[in-house]
Structure formats: C-alpha cells, structure tokens
Design an enzyme around this catalytic site. Structure first.
Site, PDB file in Angstrom:
ATOM      1  N   GLY A 102      -2.950   2.617 -18.581  1.00 51.90           N
ATOM      2  CA  GLY A 102      -1.992   1.632 -19.640  1.00 51.90           C
ATOM      3  C   GLY A 102      -1.483   0.610 -18.892  1.00 51.90           C
ATOM      4  N   ARG A 103      -1.191   0.656 -17.751  1.00 56.97           N
ATOM      5  CA  ARG A 103      -0.238  -0.482 -16.759  1.00 56.97           C
ATOM      6  C   ARG A 103      -0.771  -0.170 -15.440  1.00 56.97           C
ATOM      7  NH1 ARG A 103       5.788   1.544 -16.388  1.00 56.97           N
ATOM      8  NH2 ARG A 103       5.452   3.973 -16.398  1.00 56.97           N
ATOM      9  N   ASP A 134       3.295  -2.650 -23.029  1.00 53.33           N
ATOM     10  CA  ASP A 134       3.299  -4.028 -22.495  1.00 53.33           C
ATOM     11  C   ASP A 134       2.697  -4.142 -21.143  1.00 53.33           C
ATOM     12  OD1 ASP A 134       5.360  -3.054 -20.804  1.00 53.33           O
ATOM     13  OD2 ASP A 134       6.986  -4.105 -21.681  1.00 53.33           O
ATOM     14  N   ASP A 263      -2.879  14.462 -16.858  1.00 53.47           N
ATOM     15  CA  ASP A 263      -3.193  13.195 -16.589  1.00 53.47           C
ATOM     16  C   ASP A 263      -2.801  12.598 -15.470  1.00 53.47           C
ATOM     17  OD1 ASP A 263      -1.315  13.275 -18.702  1.00 53.47           O
ATOM     18  OD2 ASP A 263      -0.939  11.168 -18.102  1.00 53.47           O
ATOM     19  N   ASN A 264      -1.526  13.403 -14.961  1.00 55.48           N
ATOM     20  CA  ASN A 264      -0.861  13.139 -13.611  1.00 55.48           C
ATOM     21  C   ASN A 264      -0.938  14.088 -12.389  1.00 55.48           C
ATOM     22  OD1 ASN A 264       0.422  10.925 -14.901  1.00 55.48           O
ATOM     23  ND2 ASN A 264       2.157  12.347 -15.452  1.00 55.48           N
TER      24      ASN A 264
END
Length: 501
Positions: A102-103, A134, A263-264
């Site tokens: 996502g970032r 964002d 996911d980590n």
C-alpha cells in the site's frame, strides 16, 4: 484504473544491471508497474554508510542529487519499471483478504558483494493496493524503522535492512499533521506469508507454484533437487525452522514486534515491517507495545505462539502443492521442538552456562519471574550480570550492582546462589567476556528514538546518525554515549506507539 504519472528517469549503473531480476522477473501477476509520487524539496535525514559499503555502492552516493531524487520517489529507474506487489493475509487473527504494497514501491534488485538484494521505498506515494490510503510515511515512523532495522542487524538478528531515510516538508495527515519521509529498505526478498495466502485464496495454483519455486531457486537452493510435493513440504519445514530461530532471537533480547499479522511475516525468517515495535525496558511478559492491539494478541509472551499460528496459515496456503496433510503437519510440528531448543540455547548463552543440564529451564523461568515481579530493566540486568560474572573472578561484591536492581532482594539472592552453583568451577573472566558479547549494552529504547525524532523534526539529524553508529555495535562500550545505556527515564512509559505511521 491506476495511472502512472510521468516523472523523470535516472540511469545508474548499480541499479540498471539487475533491475528486472529477482521478484520482478515473475511477471504481471506478481509485480504491478507503479510509479512513485514526487515529494517537494527532499533532503537526507539518515544515511547508512556502512551498509552502502557492504552493498558495493559508490562512495559518493550521498553527494549525488539524482540518488536523493530516486530514493525519495522523484525519479524512476531508466531501464525498468518500479512496481508494487499484491498479497493477502490474516490481520489480528481475521482474514483480511487482498492487501498488497500500500505504500511500498519496489525499485528492483541490485547485484552486490553480499548477493542479489531487492530495494524498496516505503512512503513513496499511493499504489493500486493503498486501499484509499495516501501511500505516505511520516518522519517519526521512518526514523524508527531506519534505526530499528540496523539495531536488529547489529544484534545479529535476521532482518530487512535500511539504507537511508529522506525527508520532505510535505504535510501528511495522521492523528496530527506531520511531515513526509521515505525509507529505502533492502532485503534478499520481501516475500511474505501473505503472498502465498493470496494466490491460494484466489485459486491461482500456477502462480502459487511459481512463487514457491522462485523462493526455492533464489533463496533455498539446497531444496532445488527435490520434486513435486516433497519440495514444498521441505520449503514449509525450512520456513518453520527459520521462524522458530527468529522468535527465539526476539524473545531473548526482549523485542516486541507489535503487529505479527501473516502479511508481516517473512518467508526467509527476517524481521519485517517495523511499525509499533519496542525493545522492553522493565521486564513484563504480558507487555503490549502496540496501543492499537486492544486484546493483547501480540503481547511479548504470545509472540512464539502467534508465529506458530501464522505458520499454519502458510501451511494451509501451500496445501494445493502438497496434497497430503500428514507431511505438512509434520513440517509445522517441528516448531514445537525447534523453538524451545533455540530458546533454551539463547538463555544458556545469556547466562554463560556450558552444556545443557536438567533444571536449566527452571532456573531461567524462576529468573524471569523475579524480573517480572520487580519489573527489572531487562537489558541492564543482563549487562550487569555479565559484568558481575567477569568481576567475580576477583571480587566478592561483584553481584551487588545486579542485586540493587531488585526490590525483593531475597528472591534474587536465592536465585543467584543456585545460578553460581550451576556455573560451577569455570573461568569466570572468560565466561563473563563471552556473556558481554551476547548481552548488548545498547538497544533502541523508545525514549532514545523519541529524542532523535524530536531533534530531527527541528532539523537536526545528528542524533539519528549517532544512534545508528552505536546500534551497529551494541555490545561495545561506546563511553561517549554511556547515558544511552542507562535505565529509561520515567517519561518513557508515556510514549504511545500504534499502527499509525
């Protein structure tokens, strides 16, 4: 549709040579071409020159404006596309479905003296997987990840690395308005358990097999000769063993991750994604470092069991390649032996114990209960104990500084008598020296990171660099920075860390 903005490109020999190698070579199902979103007026915040040298990157790297622009996301590599990857996962024990970078934006791979490594920018703007976010990271969390990655490496714990942090005056809205930053993080692979979960959940078995074969070929070549289900069972066993070792390393040093979602979790057994992490000050087995973790799922003492749970999620994702449940369960069950054995060895090393004796685990458990009862500073205790063992070769008062850490001194006295009996007739000087190479003097305490962040927000990045220097060799004395090895100040307990970054 996600549109790629047109931004300038830059051609750098060290990046161009292997840009399309590694994960990017797997194709469109894995790597979605995505451009970064530029930030205004970028500047260096922290530069990891020791790691730069290890990677064989140019000496003048930090003087090159085009590198600053590239590592902020203001330029793209000339010869290959940057990309984001898709994955899914379980978050706080619940299936979250599709997630993805996502970032995080992947610059591709570089061939270095220490092997092929993937480069990733964290905070370089939105991707197709930002889920209305964002895509940015703030200065606060970026400095924490930069320093934590290198602190873990200095401790000898498997981790992703961090090359640098860049900053910008651009505003980012979190609980308050903060400024933007970008971390360049580097690892042999950023493949997560969640990558496998994604393709399994979507019935993309060909892609699942391609991913597993990629991990084997690039990162576990000893399994390459195996065929069919045997290869994937062996891969699951390998990941289980690496994860067990990693959990023992975390627990031994008092590290709390805070967000152990699938996911980590790294397929290579690396510490991945430094969000609301913490190295404990006062020992508390039930410590919850993440203020977003309202149920305490990821409390310190629960981390080994959560890792085991996550491994079962990975095993479930690999089942289409394995078919038979028995071999997969056997691979996963190996954790039940691997983790306790690794943990026992870590604690024997911390205590300077030679060989494995019956009763060692009880000795450790009783010590941890004593530390818990008085919330004794975990790192200071181990360092003082190491010095005491060394000094006890010629002093009858060597253990007084350790004893002074306890309110219930009679509890420590009783334990210490048993401990010295277990040590036996050894070379105390040599044993203490070995313990000092096992028990660090310096860790990245929350308050040290907070002080560096406060100075950085005011435009002074000196403490970031000084901390980096000390954390690269945390077992050394560093007399100039002696105060950083002391007990945490009272205000440190008021620092709140959460998933917000």
């Amino acid at each position: 549709m996600f549109h790629r903005p047109a931004i300038p490109t830059v051609e750098l020999p060290w990046l161009s040579a292997s840009g399309n190698a590694g994960f990017a070579a797997l194709g469109a199902s894995f790597a979605t071409p995505t451009s970064p979103t530029p930030l205004p007026a970028p500047h260096w915040v922290g530069c990891n020159d020791a790691f730069r040298a290890q990677l064989g990157l140019p000496n003048e790297l930090w003087q090159q404006q085009e590198v600053l622009e590239l590592l902020t996301g203001n330029r793209e590599p000339a010869n290959h596309a940057t990309y984001a990857s898709v994955y899914s996962g379980h978050q706080f024990g619940h299936w979250a479905g599709q997630l993805g970078d996502g970032r995080a934006l992947n610059l591709g791979a570089i061939q270095s003296p220490i092997g092929l490594h993937e480069l990733q920018l964290k905070g370089a703007g939105p991707t197709p997987y930002s889920r209305r976010g964002d895509g940015r990271a703030v200065l606060r969390s970026s400095i924490r990840e930069f320093l934590a990655s290198e602190a873990m490496h200095g401790l000898g714990i498997s981790t992703t690395r961090a090359l640098c942090v860049t900053g910008s005056p651009a505003h980012v809205h979190r609980e308050e308005v903060e400024t933007a930053a970008v971390v360049t993080r580097i690892a042999p692979s950023f493949v997560r358990f969640g990558h496998f979960e994604h393709f399994a959940a979507n019935g993309q078995i060909d892609e699942l097999r391609t991913l597993a074969d990629h991990v084997v070929a690039e990162h576990v070549p000893k399994l390459q000769a195996m065929q069919g289900a045997q290869r994937y069972v062996a891969l699951l066993h390998e990941v289980t063993q690496r994860t067990a070792a990693l959990m023992a390393d975390w627990q031994a040093v008092g590290f709390c991750h805070g967000v152990m979602n699938t996911d980590n979790m790294s397929i290579l057994g690396l510490t991945l994604d430094y969000g609301p992490f913490q190295f404990m000050d006062g020992f508390d087995a039930n410590h919850i470092c993440n203020h977003s973790d309202h149920q305490g799922r990821y409390a310190y003492a629960r981390q080994p069991q959560i890792a085991y749970w996550n491994l079962f999620c990975l095993g479930q994702a690999l089942m289409p390649l394995i078919d038979e449940q028995g071999p997969a369960l056997a691979a996963l069950e190996s954790y039940k032996q691997a983790f306790p054995e690794a943990m026992d060895q870590r604690m024997r090393d911390k205590l300077g114990l030679q060989g494995a004796h019956e009763g060692d685990r009880t000795l450790v458990e009783d010590l941890l209960q004593a530390l818990q009862q008085d919330h004794v500073d975990y790192t200071v205790f181990w360092r003082r104990l190491s010095i005491a063992v060394r000094e006890s070769a010629h002093s009858s008062h060597a253990f007084e500084p350790v004893r002074d850490l306890f309110l219930h001194r009679e509890v420590f006295d009783a334990w210490c008598t048993r401990y010295l009996d277990r040590l036996g007739a050894i070379d105390r000087q040599a044993t203490g020296d070995a313990m000092l190479r096992t028990n660090p003097k310096y860790i990245l305490r929350n308050h040290l990171g907070e002080l560096a962040i406060r100075q950085a927000k005011a435009g002074n990045f000196a403490m970031v660099q000084d901390l980096l220097h000390v954390l690269h060799s945390p077992f050394d004395e560093h007399p100039t920075y002696e105060t950083w090895a002391g007990l945490a100040p009272e205000w440190a307990s008021s620092i709140e860390i959460s998933c917000s970054s």
